[in-house]
Design a protein around this motif. Sequence first.
Motif, PDB file in Angstrom:
ATOM      1  N   VAL A   1       1.055  -0.908   0.610  1.00 45.31           N
ATOM      2  CA  VAL A   1      -0.069   0.185   0.105  1.00 45.31           C
ATOM      3  C   VAL A   1       0.919   1.056   0.099  1.00 45.31           C
ATOM      4  CG1 VAL A   1      -1.426   1.300   1.729  1.00 45.31           C
ATOM      5  CG2 VAL A   1      -1.860  -1.357   1.037  1.00 45.31           C
ATOM      6  N   CYS A   2       0.681   2.024  -1.075  1.00 42.71           N
ATOM      7  CA  CYS A   2       1.308   3.724  -1.022  1.00 42.71           C
ATOM      8  C   CYS A   2       0.145   4.335  -0.906  1.00 42.71           C
ATOM      9  CB  CYS A   2       2.023   3.653  -2.359  1.00 42.71           C
ATOM     10  SG  CYS A   2       3.266   3.101  -2.444  1.00 42.71           S
ATOM     11  N   ASP A   3       0.791   5.076   0.857  1.00 46.24           N
ATOM     12  CA  ASP A   3       0.214   6.905   1.008  1.00 46.24           C
ATOM     13  C   ASP A   3       0.774   7.804   0.501  1.00 46.24           C
ATOM     14  OD1 ASP A   3      -1.266   8.450   3.497  1.00 46.24           O
ATOM     15  OD2 ASP A   3      -0.952   6.628   4.749  1.00 46.24           O
ATOM     16  N   ILE A   4      -0.457   8.737  -0.487  1.00 49.37           N
ATOM     17  CA  ILE A   4       0.292   9.784  -0.683  1.00 49.37           C
ATOM     18  C   ILE A   4      -0.680  10.909   0.019  1.00 49.37           C
ATOM     19  CG2 ILE A   4      -0.088  11.027  -2.967  1.00 49.37           C
ATOM     20  CD1 ILE A   4       1.236   8.247  -3.134  1.00 49.37           C
ATOM     21  N   HIS A   5       0.741  11.464   0.525  1.00 53.84           N
ATOM     22  CA  HIS A   5       0.491  12.872   1.822  1.00 53.84           C
ATOM     23  C   HIS A   5       0.026  14.120   0.648  1.00 53.84           C
ATOM     24  CE1 HIS A   5       2.858  10.857   5.277  1.00 53.84           C
ATOM     25  NE2 HIS A   5       1.976   9.832   4.704  1.00 53.84           N
ATOM     26  N   GLU A   6       0.974  14.086   0.303  1.00 57.15           N
ATOM     27  CA  GLU A   6       0.838  15.751  -0.653  1.00 57.15           C
ATOM     28  C   GLU A   6       0.627  15.497  -2.523  1.00 57.15           C
ATOM     29  OE1 GLU A   6       3.804  18.329   1.021  1.00 57.15           O
ATOM     30  OE2 GLU A   6       3.979  17.103   2.348  1.00 57.15           O
ATOM     31  N   ASP A   7       0.365  16.733  -2.636  1.00 55.95           N
ATOM     32  CA  ASP A   7       0.467  16.616  -4.785  1.00 55.95           C
ATOM     33  C   ASP A   7       1.108  16.797  -5.470  1.00 55.95           C
ATOM     34  OD1 ASP A   7      -0.724  15.693  -7.114  1.00 55.95           O
ATOM     35  OD2 ASP A   7      -2.680  17.550  -6.583  1.00 55.95           O
ATOM     36  N   TYR A   8       2.295  16.469  -5.143  1.00 52.02           N
ATOM     37  CA  TYR A   8       3.661  16.598  -5.532  1.00 52.02           C
ATOM     38  C   TYR A   8       3.458  16.828  -6.801  1.00 52.02           C
ATOM     39  CZ  TYR A   8       5.040  13.840  -0.979  1.00 52.02           C
ATOM     40  OH  TYR A   8       5.187  13.578   0.258  1.00 52.02           O
ATOM     41  N   TYR A   9       3.138  16.197  -7.331  1.00 53.26           N
ATOM     42  CA  TYR A   9       2.827  16.410  -9.359  1.00 53.26           C
ATOM     43  C   TYR A   9       2.259  18.073  -9.298  1.00 53.26           C
ATOM     44  CZ  TYR A   9      -0.317  17.558 -13.366  1.00 53.26           C
ATOM     45  OH  TYR A   9      -0.488  17.847 -14.810  1.00 53.26           O
ATOM     46  N   ARG A  10       1.468  18.792  -8.188  1.00 55.38           N
ATOM     47  CA  ARG A  10       1.853  20.078  -8.523  1.00 55.38           C
ATOM     48  C   ARG A  10       2.374  20.964  -7.866  1.00 55.38           C
ATOM     49  NH1 ARG A  10      -3.931  17.858  -8.763  1.00 55.38           N
ATOM     50  NH2 ARG A  10      -5.493  18.900  -9.861  1.00 55.38           N
ATOM     51  N   GLN A  11       3.083  20.495  -6.860  1.00 54.09           N
ATOM     52  CA  GLN A  11       4.423  20.564  -5.723  1.00 54.09           C
ATOM     53  C   GLN A  11       5.164  21.146  -7.073  1.00 54.09           C
ATOM     54  OE1 GLN A  11       4.743  19.274  -2.584  1.00 54.09           O
ATOM     55  NE2 GLN A  11       3.438  19.323  -1.309  1.00 54.09           N
ATOM     56  N   ILE A  12       6.207  20.241  -7.344  1.00 56.43           N
ATOM     57  CA  ILE A  12       7.111  19.872  -8.550  1.00 56.43           C
ATOM     58  C   ILE A  12       7.331  21.694  -9.296  1.00 56.43           C
ATOM     59  CG2 ILE A  12       8.210  19.372 -10.103  1.00 56.43           C
ATOM     60  CD1 ILE A  12       7.745  15.936  -9.181  1.00 56.43           C
ATOM     61  N   PRO A  13       6.290  22.052 -10.309  1.00 58.63           N
ATOM     62  CA  PRO A  13       6.749  23.374 -10.642  1.00 58.63           C
ATOM     63  C   PRO A  13       7.051  24.566 -10.107  1.00 58.63           C
ATOM     64  CG  PRO A  13       4.628  22.656 -11.515  1.00 58.63           C
ATOM     65  CD  PRO A  13       5.029  21.920  -9.865  1.00 58.63           C
ATOM     66  N   ASP A  14       6.919  24.072  -8.221  1.00 56.32           N
ATOM     67  CA  ASP A  14       7.028  25.106  -7.935  1.00 56.32           C
ATOM     68  C   ASP A  14       9.022  25.036  -6.626  1.00 56.32           C
ATOM     69  OD1 ASP A  14       5.012  27.324  -8.585  1.00 56.32           O
ATOM     70  OD2 ASP A  14       4.203  26.222  -7.562  1.00 56.32           O
ATOM     71  N   LYS A  15       9.093  23.583  -7.215  1.00 58.01           N
ATOM     72  CA  LYS A  15       9.962  23.800  -6.296  1.00 58.01           C
ATOM     73  C   LYS A  15      11.563  24.435  -6.620  1.00 58.01           C
ATOM     74  CE  LYS A  15       8.017  20.300  -4.088  1.00 58.01           C
ATOM     75  NZ  LYS A  15       8.645  20.093  -2.513  1.00 58.01           N
ATOM     76  N   ARG A  16      12.173  25.054  -5.805  1.00 58.32           N
ATOM     77  CA  ARG A  16      13.337  25.985  -5.919  1.00 58.32           C
ATOM     78  C   ARG A  16      14.404  25.159  -6.589  1.00 58.32           C
ATOM     79  NH1 ARG A  16      13.821  29.341  -0.581  1.00 58.32           N
ATOM     80  NH2 ARG A  16      12.898  26.523   0.131  1.00 58.32           N
ATOM     81  N   TYR A  17      14.625  23.902  -5.769  1.00 57.44           N
ATOM     82  CA  TYR A  17      15.933  23.145  -5.866  1.00 57.44           C
ATOM     83  C   TYR A  17      16.061  22.062  -7.139  1.00 57.44           C
ATOM     84  CZ  TYR A  17      13.225  18.911  -4.666  1.00 57.44           C
ATOM     85  OH  TYR A  17      11.864  18.332  -3.981  1.00 57.44           O
ATOM     86  N   VAL A  18      14.343  22.091  -7.834  1.00 55.09           N
ATOM     87  CA  VAL A  18      14.927  21.559  -9.854  1.00 55.09           C
ATOM     88  C   VAL A  18      14.916  22.764 -10.780  1.00 55.09           C
ATOM     89  CG1 VAL A  18      13.237  20.492 -10.646  1.00 55.09           C
ATOM     90  CG2 VAL A  18      13.111  20.305  -8.661  1.00 55.09           C
ATOM     91  N   PRO A  19      15.881  22.541 -11.374  1.00 52.17           N
ATOM     92  CA  PRO A  19      16.268  23.519 -12.356  1.00 52.17           C
ATOM     93  C   PRO A  19      15.074  24.351 -13.046  1.00 52.17           C
ATOM     94  CG  PRO A  19      17.647  21.898 -12.320  1.00 52.17           C
ATOM     95  CD  PRO A  19      16.813  22.125 -11.777  1.00 52.17           C
ATOM     96  N   ARG A  20      15.150  25.568 -13.161  1.00 52.71           N
ATOM     97  CA  ARG A  20      12.979  25.600 -13.914  1.00 52.71           C
ATOM     98  C   ARG A  20      12.992  25.249 -15.298  1.00 52.71           C
ATOM     99  NH1 ARG A  20      10.237  30.222 -12.249  1.00 52.71           N
ATOM    100  NH2 ARG A  20      11.828  31.211 -10.886  1.00 52.71           N
TER     101      ARG A  20
END
Length: 381
Positions: A113-132
Amino acid sequence: MATRICILTSAHTVNDTRIFHREAKTLAQAGYQTVLAGIGTNHIKSAPHLAAVKNPVAIHQFPAPGSRIKRFIFSLPRYLRFALRIRADIYHLHDPELLPLALILKILNRRVVCDIHEDYYRQIPDKRYVPRPFRTLLASLYNNWEKFVARHIDGVVTATDTIAQRLSSSARHLVTVKNYPEPFPSHQPAPSHYAQSAPNGPFRIVHLARILTPERGITLLLDALAQLPDCELLLAGKFSPSSYENEIKNHPAYPRVRHLGVIPHPDCFRWYATSNVGVVPSLPVLGYEFALPVKMFEFMSAGLPVIVPDFPPLRAIIKECACGLTFSPGDATSLADALRTIKFHPEQARKMGKNGQDAVNKIYNWSNEEKKLLKFYERII
């Protein structure tokens, strides 16, 4: 022999509110033999005993990884070795870096079973450590990857309806178990809001969290505080990045901030009991527009009126329960106006607090959510 469940988290401490205090305890109380492995903490010993449960939760603590890169590199082999040693009937995995482990365990014919706490798909576009330039592509790839894993494991637990809608066509079994709190703890001091809050008297704003970042609106909160004389802010959590702490300490409103550092979650409630209003100042980034912040419901549980951004899910709760106010996301003046309304209308604020507490007692509480979790496990078994 009791069904053995192995809960694994590589990004959270073993005393995490959702993972340990809600899900693990619930499963143990239901009679499952529950093992939890995660990042170590001084607040929980290596093998804590839970009173009044059929089985204790067995805790295994791994050292903190030290950095995000090390976490992603070393988590998979470390947790795979542990999982194989435990030989559980069901593996309950948290965190994105453990998704490959979910597939490996399925190949080995284990129930996962996987437990998904946050909507990482929607978070990635705002992640500072990911090159724009790579953010949109990475978000799309992650969305497809998460759906691929969901199709091949036994079930998915999501923390919000938004995540559930995105994965509903992929998951074999899916349940939304929201991160609602228990009602205000009976052993904590009774809420004493407005005991010293005459219109010109002391007024305490509270925001207690684990991590304090610009995206969570901490600077915005201080910008609003600067517009409000005779108010103080009670703040808890660790600043991230560490340089952000210096930025906050140089803010003109910081002299009226009481920073408690990182505090154990149970201690939050005694601070709620001495405050006048709870604020969730999140900015419209990282998917926060679709989140259900647990702090909001904890504030409500403590009988505090709440002030939250005007995001659709939060707006609906505020409107339904009449438990607080919303402000324009990212607008410090709008937030200050909402705080002023609470400060100068104590009777209205007290009624909001009572409405919120009633809503948690009846609807937005873990006692309702844990039934969904247990029914989901019955289906998996």
